[in-house]
Scaffold this active site. Structure first.
Site, short mmCIF file in Angstrom:
data_model
loop_
_atom_site.label_atom_id
_atom_site.label_comp_id
_atom_site.label_asym_id
_atom_site.label_seq_id
_atom_site.Cartn_x
_atom_site.Cartn_y
_atom_site.Cartn_z
N SER A 47 -8.97 78.97 33.65
CA SER A 47 -9.06 80.33 33.25
C SER A 47 -9.23 80.30 31.62
CB SER A 47 -7.78 81.03 33.93
OG SER A 47 -8.06 82.52 33.38
N HIS A 48 -9.90 81.57 31.27
CA HIS A 48 -9.79 81.80 29.76
C HIS A 48 -8.60 82.23 29.33
CE1 HIS A 48 -14.10 82.06 30.73
NE2 HIS A 48 -14.47 82.14 29.38
N SER A 49 -7.65 82.71 30.28
CA SER A 49 -6.42 83.24 29.95
C SER A 49 -5.28 82.26 30.43
CB SER A 49 -6.04 84.63 30.40
OG SER A 49 -4.86 84.97 30.17
N ASP A 76 -12.34 81.09 36.75
CA ASP A 76 -12.45 82.38 36.69
C ASP A 76 -13.85 82.89 36.43
OD1 ASP A 76 -12.41 81.78 34.06
OD2 ASP A 76 -10.68 82.95 33.64
#
Length: 252
Positions: A8-10, A68
């Site tokens: 995920s980016h986060s 994601d």
């Protein structure tokens, strides 16, 4: 058991999704590693970190990677150039959260990496069908034939070569995510093909090994269901599953 990697980016998003998925896993979850955020700790993805996470998650049974969006896909593809055994890695196009939950439950049931990848591929389709989108295609656990209330066998009877029972779902929320996951894990323990239908809704039978197919039925409290099983351990499977349903999955 296969391993899983959440890309995920986060980091906060990935860790929350993993926490949710592990609620469905029971006492022996699969190995899950998170590869999230850019090299400087900001939002982004890092192919080197993804490759390291894949190697950590790989016990020899293979690894499924869920991503994601956007550059997470490109980074995961690049990571395959750095992992120790790329032939054991599968990249999934499934929705991130739904796919991760379904992957955990299917992995716990003992499925191999290709079977888990096939199951989670239909995660988005299952949601669309549950919301009434008639154009959504069938998911892996979908029906082999109709099981409507106009063709109901006797309780604890036989349908073809399969044993079956009928009962009423008594827990307050029906077969929502957690009891559905419990049902799937229980069905997967036995050498038997187990299927379930919502008789009140006139639904088709679906595989009891498919979390996505089971949740797509949207079985509500008070619904009358039929569970059938065939195979060497059919009777044991039905006894266990009936006890789960009649006990309300411990939620009453």
């Amino acid at each position: 058991m296969i391993g899983l990697v959440a890309v995920s980016h986060s980091r906060a998003l990935a860790e929350a999704a993993v926490e949710l998925a592990l609620q469905m896993a029971g006492a022996r979850p699969p190995t899950i590693r998170v590869a999230a955020g850019g090299p400087d700790g900001d939002l982004g993805t890092d192919a080197v970190a993804i490759a390291a996470a894949v190697d950590e998650a790989d016990s020899g049974d293979g690894v499924l990677v869920l991503m994601d969006l956007g550059s997470a896909i490109l980074s995961a593809e690049t990571a395959l150039e750095f992992v120790a055994a790329p032939e054991r890695v599968r990249l999934s196009s499934a929705p991130f959260v739904e796919g991760l939950v379904a992957a955990v439950v299917t992995a716990v049931g003992g499925a191999d990496v290709d079977a888990v990848a096939a199951e989670v591929r239909g995660a988005g389709d299952a949601k669309r069908r549950q919301l009434g989108d008639a154009e959504a295609p069938a998911s892996p656990g979908d029906a082999r034939g109709s099981a409507t209330s106009s063709a109901v066998p006797a309780v604890s009877g036989v349908v073809g070569d399969a044993l079956s029972f009928e009962t009423v779902v008594v827990n307050p929320s029906g077969l929502h995510a957690r009891p559905a996951a419990t049902f799937v894990k229980a069905a997967s323990r036995y050498d038997a093909e187990v299927r379930i239908a919502d008789l009140d809704a006139g639904s088709d039978e679906v595989s009891a090994r498919s979390l996505l197919a089971l949740m797509a039925l949207g079985i509500r409290p008070g619904a009358r269901v039929r569970v059938s099983a065939s195979g060497p351990q059919a009777r044991q499977a039905l006894d266990d599953l009936r006890a789960l349903i009649d006990d309300g999955f411990g939620e009453r």
